[in-house]
Design a protein around this motif. Structure first.
Motif, PDB file in Angstrom:
ATOM      1  N   THR A   1       0.833  -1.206   0.000  1.00 56.35           N
ATOM      2  CA  THR A   1       0.000   0.000   0.000  1.00 56.35           C
ATOM      3  C   THR A   1       0.866   1.255   0.000  1.00 56.35           C
ATOM      4  OG1 THR A   1      -1.822  -1.128   1.134  1.00 56.35           O
ATOM      5  CG2 THR A   1      -1.760   1.285   1.291  1.00 56.35           C
ATOM      6  N   LEU A   2       1.876   1.276   0.841  1.00 52.85           N
ATOM      7  CA  LEU A   2       2.742   2.455   0.931  1.00 52.85           C
ATOM      8  C   LEU A   2       3.496   2.703  -0.371  1.00 52.85           C
ATOM      9  CD1 LEU A   2       4.201   1.952   4.529  1.00 52.85           C
ATOM     10  CD2 LEU A   2       2.219   3.306   3.831  1.00 52.85           C
ATOM     11  N   VAL A   3       4.008   1.626  -0.971  1.00 47.95           N
ATOM     12  CA  VAL A   3       4.745   1.779  -2.227  1.00 47.95           C
ATOM     13  C   VAL A   3       3.811   2.218  -3.349  1.00 47.95           C
ATOM     14  CG1 VAL A   3       6.052   0.538  -3.991  1.00 47.95           C
ATOM     15  CG2 VAL A   3       6.536   0.134  -1.570  1.00 47.95           C
ATOM     16  N   ALA A   4       2.641   1.599  -3.434  1.00 50.31           N
ATOM     17  CA  ALA A   4       1.689   1.954  -4.486  1.00 50.31           C
ATOM     18  C   ALA A   4       1.238   3.396  -4.360  1.00 50.31           C
ATOM     19  CB  ALA A   4       0.491   1.013  -4.445  1.00 50.31           C
ATOM     20  N   ALA A   5       1.015   3.859  -3.130  1.00 45.09           N
ATOM     21  CA  ALA A   5       0.602   5.253  -2.929  1.00 45.09           C
ATOM     22  C   ALA A   5       1.666   6.213  -3.434  1.00 45.09           C
ATOM     23  CB  ALA A   5       0.311   5.506  -1.454  1.00 45.09           C
ATOM     24  N   ALA A   6       2.938   5.888  -3.182  1.00 45.89           N
ATOM     25  CA  ALA A   6       4.028   6.755  -3.621  1.00 45.89           C
ATOM     26  C   ALA A   6       4.205   6.715  -5.134  1.00 45.89           C
ATOM     27  CB  ALA A   6       5.329   6.346  -2.928  1.00 45.89           C
ATOM     28  N   GLU A   7       4.116   5.528  -5.724  1.00 38.39           N
ATOM     29  CA  GLU A   7       4.363   5.386  -7.151  1.00 38.39           C
ATOM     30  C   GLU A   7       3.220   5.904  -8.021  1.00 38.39           C
ATOM     31  OE1 GLU A   7       7.294   1.442  -7.098  1.00 38.39           O
ATOM     32  OE2 GLU A   7       5.318   1.345  -8.059  1.00 38.39           O
ATOM     33  N   MET A   8       2.001   5.788  -7.540  1.00 34.56           N
ATOM     34  CA  MET A   8       0.839   6.049  -8.378  1.00 34.56           C
ATOM     35  C   MET A   8       0.241   7.436  -8.203  1.00 34.56           C
ATOM     36  SD  MET A   8      -0.806   2.232  -7.988  1.00 34.56           S
ATOM     37  CE  MET A   8      -2.295   2.620  -8.904  1.00 34.56           C
ATOM     38  N   ALA A   9       0.762   8.208  -7.270  1.00 30.01           N
ATOM     39  CA  ALA A   9       0.212   9.549  -7.035  1.00 30.01           C
ATOM     40  C   ALA A   9       0.282  10.412  -8.288  1.00 30.01           C
ATOM     41  CB  ALA A   9       0.964  10.218  -5.886  1.00 30.01           C
ATOM     42  N   ARG A  10       1.343  10.269  -9.073  1.00 31.68           N
ATOM     43  CA  ARG A  10       1.520  11.100 -10.272  1.00 31.68           C
ATOM     44  C   ARG A  10       0.441  10.852 -11.315  1.00 31.68           C
ATOM     45  NH1 ARG A  10       7.157   8.459 -12.032  1.00 31.68           N
ATOM     46  NH2 ARG A  10       7.220   8.267  -9.750  1.00 31.68           N
ATOM     47  N   TYR A  11      -0.255   9.712 -11.196  1.00 28.79           N
ATOM     48  CA  TYR A  11      -1.299   9.390 -12.171  1.00 28.79           C
ATOM     49  C   TYR A  11      -2.707   9.700 -11.648  1.00 28.79           C
ATOM     50  CZ  TYR A  11       2.703   6.757 -13.905  1.00 28.79           C
ATOM     51  OH  TYR A  11       3.962   6.392 -14.331  1.00 28.79           O
ATOM     52  N   GLY A  12      -2.778  10.321 -10.476  1.00 26.78           N
ATOM     53  CA  GLY A  12      -4.085  10.644  -9.908  1.00 26.78           C
ATOM     54  C   GLY A  12      -4.722   9.503  -9.148  1.00 26.78           C
TER      55      GLY A  12
ATOM     56  N   GLY B   1      -6.758  13.767  -1.510  1.00 26.73           N
ATOM     57  CA  GLY B   1      -5.657  14.143  -0.633  1.00 26.73           C
ATOM     58  C   GLY B   1      -5.286  13.100   0.395  1.00 26.73           C
ATOM     59  N   VAL B   2      -6.083  12.025   0.512  1.00 31.09           N
ATOM     60  CA  VAL B   2      -5.809  10.979   1.502  1.00 31.09           C
ATOM     61  C   VAL B   2      -5.173   9.796   0.797  1.00 31.09           C
ATOM     62  CG1 VAL B   2      -6.801   9.433   3.223  1.00 31.09           C
ATOM     63  CG2 VAL B   2      -7.790  11.709   2.879  1.00 31.09           C
ATOM     64  N   THR B   3      -3.918   9.526   1.072  1.00 26.01           N
ATOM     65  CA  THR B   3      -3.243   8.398   0.438  1.00 26.01           C
ATOM     66  C   THR B   3      -2.100   7.902   1.313  1.00 26.01           C
ATOM     67  OG1 THR B   3      -2.401   7.592  -1.699  1.00 26.01           O
ATOM     68  CG2 THR B   3      -1.524   9.701  -0.913  1.00 26.01           C
ATOM     69  N   GLY B   4      -1.801   6.617   1.164  1.00 24.20           N
ATOM     70  CA  GLY B   4      -0.732   6.011   1.950  1.00 24.20           C
ATOM     71  C   GLY B   4      -1.060   5.880   3.423  1.00 24.20           C
ATOM     72  N   ARG B   5      -2.351   5.817   3.758  1.00 17.83           N
ATOM     73  CA  ARG B   5      -2.761   5.736   5.164  1.00 17.83           C
ATOM     74  C   ARG B   5      -3.412   4.389   5.449  1.00 17.83           C
ATOM     75  NH1 ARG B   5      -1.886  10.843   7.399  1.00 17.83           N
ATOM     76  NH2 ARG B   5      -1.779   9.597   9.296  1.00 17.83           N
ATOM     77  N   VAL B   6      -3.388   4.013   6.722  1.00 19.09           N
ATOM     78  CA  VAL B   6      -3.986   2.763   7.180  1.00 19.09           C
ATOM     79  C   VAL B   6      -4.999   3.094   8.268  1.00 19.09           C
ATOM     80  CG1 VAL B   6      -3.560   0.501   8.209  1.00 19.09           C
ATOM     81  CG2 VAL B   6      -1.853   1.515   6.669  1.00 19.09           C
ATOM     82  N   PHE B   7      -6.194   2.559   8.119  1.00 20.27           N
ATOM     83  CA  PHE B   7      -7.273   2.806   9.073  1.00 20.27           C
ATOM     84  C   PHE B   7      -7.741   1.493   9.679  1.00 20.27           C
ATOM     85  CE2 PHE B   7      -7.499   6.091   5.854  1.00 20.27           C
ATOM     86  CZ  PHE B   7      -7.804   7.262   6.542  1.00 20.27           C
ATOM     87  N   GLU B   8      -7.877   1.448  10.994  1.00 19.30           N
ATOM     88  CA  GLU B   8      -8.616   0.363  11.631  1.00 19.30           C
ATOM     89  C   GLU B   8     -10.090   0.745  11.630  1.00 19.30           C
ATOM     90  OE1 GLU B   8      -6.184  -2.356  14.761  1.00 19.30           O
ATOM     91  OE2 GLU B   8      -7.116  -0.557  15.572  1.00 19.30           O
ATOM     92  N   ALA B   9     -10.939  -0.229  11.379  1.00 16.47           N
ATOM     93  CA  ALA B   9     -12.382   0.014  11.382  1.00 16.47           C
ATOM     94  C   ALA B   9     -13.077  -1.158  12.053  1.00 16.47           C
ATOM     95  CB  ALA B   9     -12.890   0.187   9.958  1.00 16.47           C
ATOM     96  N   GLU B  10     -13.814  -0.860  13.094  1.00 15.74           N
ATOM     97  CA  GLU B  10     -14.533  -1.892  13.849  1.00 15.74           C
ATOM     98  C   GLU B  10     -15.725  -1.255  14.527  1.00 15.74           C
ATOM     99  OE1 GLU B  10     -13.950  -4.819  17.754  1.00 15.74           O
ATOM    100  OE2 GLU B  10     -12.226  -3.757  16.890  1.00 15.74           O
ATOM    101  N   ALA B  11     -16.899  -1.880  14.357  1.00 15.28           N
ATOM    102  CA  ALA B  11     -18.124  -1.372  14.977  1.00 15.28           C
ATOM    103  C   ALA B  11     -18.310   0.098  14.593  1.00 15.28           C
ATOM    104  CB  ALA B  11     -18.078  -1.583  16.480  1.00 15.28           C
ATOM    105  N   GLY B  12     -18.379   0.992  15.592  1.00 15.25           N
ATOM    106  CA  GLY B  12     -18.512   2.415  15.300  1.00 15.25           C
ATOM    107  C   GLY B  12     -17.213   3.179  15.433  1.00 15.25           C
ATOM    108  N   ARG B  13     -16.079   2.460  15.467  1.00 12.34           N
ATOM    109  CA  ARG B  13     -14.789   3.094  15.724  1.00 12.34           C
ATOM    110  C   ARG B  13     -13.925   3.109  14.464  1.00 12.34           C
ATOM    111  NH1 ARG B  13      -9.923   0.874  17.056  1.00 12.34           N
ATOM    112  NH2 ARG B  13     -10.897  -1.181  17.298  1.00 12.34           N
ATOM    113  N   ILE B  14     -13.298   4.249  14.178  1.00 17.07           N
ATOM    114  CA  ILE B  14     -12.315   4.393  13.103  1.00 17.07           C
ATOM    115  C   ILE B  14     -11.037   4.947  13.723  1.00 17.07           C
ATOM    116  CG2 ILE B  14     -11.711   5.600  10.971  1.00 17.07           C
ATOM    117  CD1 ILE B  14     -14.706   5.718  10.344  1.00 17.07           C
ATOM    118  N   THR B  15      -9.911   4.323  13.421  1.00 15.31           N
ATOM    119  CA  THR B  15      -8.622   4.738  13.971  1.00 15.31           C
ATOM    120  C   THR B  15      -7.608   4.877  12.849  1.00 15.31           C
ATOM    121  OG1 THR B  15      -9.069   3.494  16.008  1.00 15.31           O
ATOM    122  CG2 THR B  15      -6.787   4.167  15.610  1.00 15.31           C
ATOM    123  N   VAL B  16      -6.880   5.983  12.827  1.00  9.45           N
ATOM    124  CA  VAL B  16      -5.758   6.118  11.907  1.00  9.45           C
ATOM    125  C   VAL B  16      -4.536   5.484  12.561  1.00  9.45           C
ATOM    126  CG1 VAL B  16      -4.226   7.709  10.690  1.00  9.45           C
ATOM    127  CG2 VAL B  16      -6.664   8.242  10.897  1.00  9.45           C
TER     128      VAL B  16
END
Length: 312
Positions: A191-202, A255-270
């Motif tokens: 995910t981190l590599v793809a976010a860095a490599e693919m940003a130039r293509y939108g 504007g959101v890229t290269g990030r990881v989110f936990e998601a469970e029930a009603g909780r979202i965590t960066v």
């Protein structure tokens, strides 16, 4: 039908059941046209021919989800190929382009489990789990990226999105799931590599680490299956994770890229990932004894790691 994904085309892998099904339905409810991929295999991947020729479009889980979407007034098509093969991944992207003429979002979700303690884990079980999770993320991403790069170079800059699926096991490890944990950790690096490599293509690339009740986790969350009070919030429903996925797949996540989110029930965590902690620099080579003493001092100043799932 209109919503946050109106006019967009989204591909969801492993979308015949569980989280993938919930994502496909939620995307369609927000106006997306959805390609629903599912090979229709068992929880441990049994029945997968491994050659990209499997076809569960006629009466398999992918078609059933397509039927649900269409019954609700949405648009969807089924894809029954094996996305962990080059042929299957290529045909997945081609299905979106042939059916709808465009591709805006890829949600990589397909996977299965073959849990064993490391001393009992066979090479076949290692290879099969790494194959479906890690190669099954890489290949659809590769073929989608090639399309989006071509679009960008032709002057049609996409607002493309990729949502990868990791796990708490990939973040912290999980006892009895060495193969799964390694694959899910690999997805974070990808995910981190793809976010860095693919940003130039939108193209924006993010990952989620969800926790929900699916075929893969039904024993873990068995005690939460019956929510008391009738209309009480079902904390472990897969549908709780999908709103974040829909937003990440939409143009609204600009504007959101290269990030990881936990998601469970009603909780979202960066999740904040690996960051440098305490450090020391001697300016010269250490002896083993000196290195050990320095390491002990640094560890005493460092934050303790979170426990591996299932440990202790």
């Amino acid at each position: 039908m209109s919503g946050i994904c109106a006019g967009r085309v989204a591909v969801v892998t492993g979308a015949g059941r569980g989280l993938g099904r919930a994502h496909a339905l939620a995307l369609a409810a927000e106006g997306a046209k959805v390609v629903v991929n599912d090979l229709g295999v068992g929880l441990d991947g049994g029945g997968d021919p491994g050659d990209g020729t499997a076809d569960s479009t006629t009466d398999g889980p992918a078609q059933r989800v397509v039927d649900e979407i269409r019954a609700a007034g949405g648009e969807a098509v089924a894809h029954g190929g094996d996305i962990a093969t080059a042929e299957g991944a290529q045909s997945l992207i081609a299905t979106a382009l042939d059916a709808y003429g465009r591709l805006d979002a890829l949600v990589n979700n397909a996977g299965f489990l073959r849990d064993r303690m490391l001393v009992n884990l066979g090479e076949d079980d290692w290879d099969a789990v790494v194959r479906v999770h890690l190669r099954g993320h890489f290949l659809p991403l590769k073929h989608a990226a090639a399309h989006w790069r071509a679009e960008s170079r032709a002057g049609r800059a996409p607002e493309a999105r990729v949502v990868n699926t990791s796990s708490g096991a990939g973040l912290l490890g999980s006892v009895g799931q060495g193969n799964y944990s390694a694959a899910k950790a690999g997805i974070l690096g990808l995910t981190l590599v793809a976010a860095a490599e693919m940003a130039r293509y939108g193209v924006l690339v993010n990952a989620i680490a969800p926790a929900a009740r699916t075929r893969m986790t039904e024993r873990t969350f068995a005690e939460t299956m019956a929510a008391p009070g009738g209309d009480a919030f079902d904390a472990m429903a897969p549908d709780n994770v999908s709103p974040l996925v829909v937003w990440l797949a939409s143009a609204a996540s600009a504007g959101v890229t290269g990030r990881v989110f936990e998601a469970e029930a009603g909780r979202i965590t960066v999740m904040e990932g690996w960051r440098p902690g305490p450090t020391v620099d001697k300016g010269a080579r250490w002896t083993p004894a000196e290195a050990g003493e320095a390491a002990r001092e640094l560890l005493a100043r460092a934050e303790p790691p979170q426990a591996v799932y299932g440990a202790g």
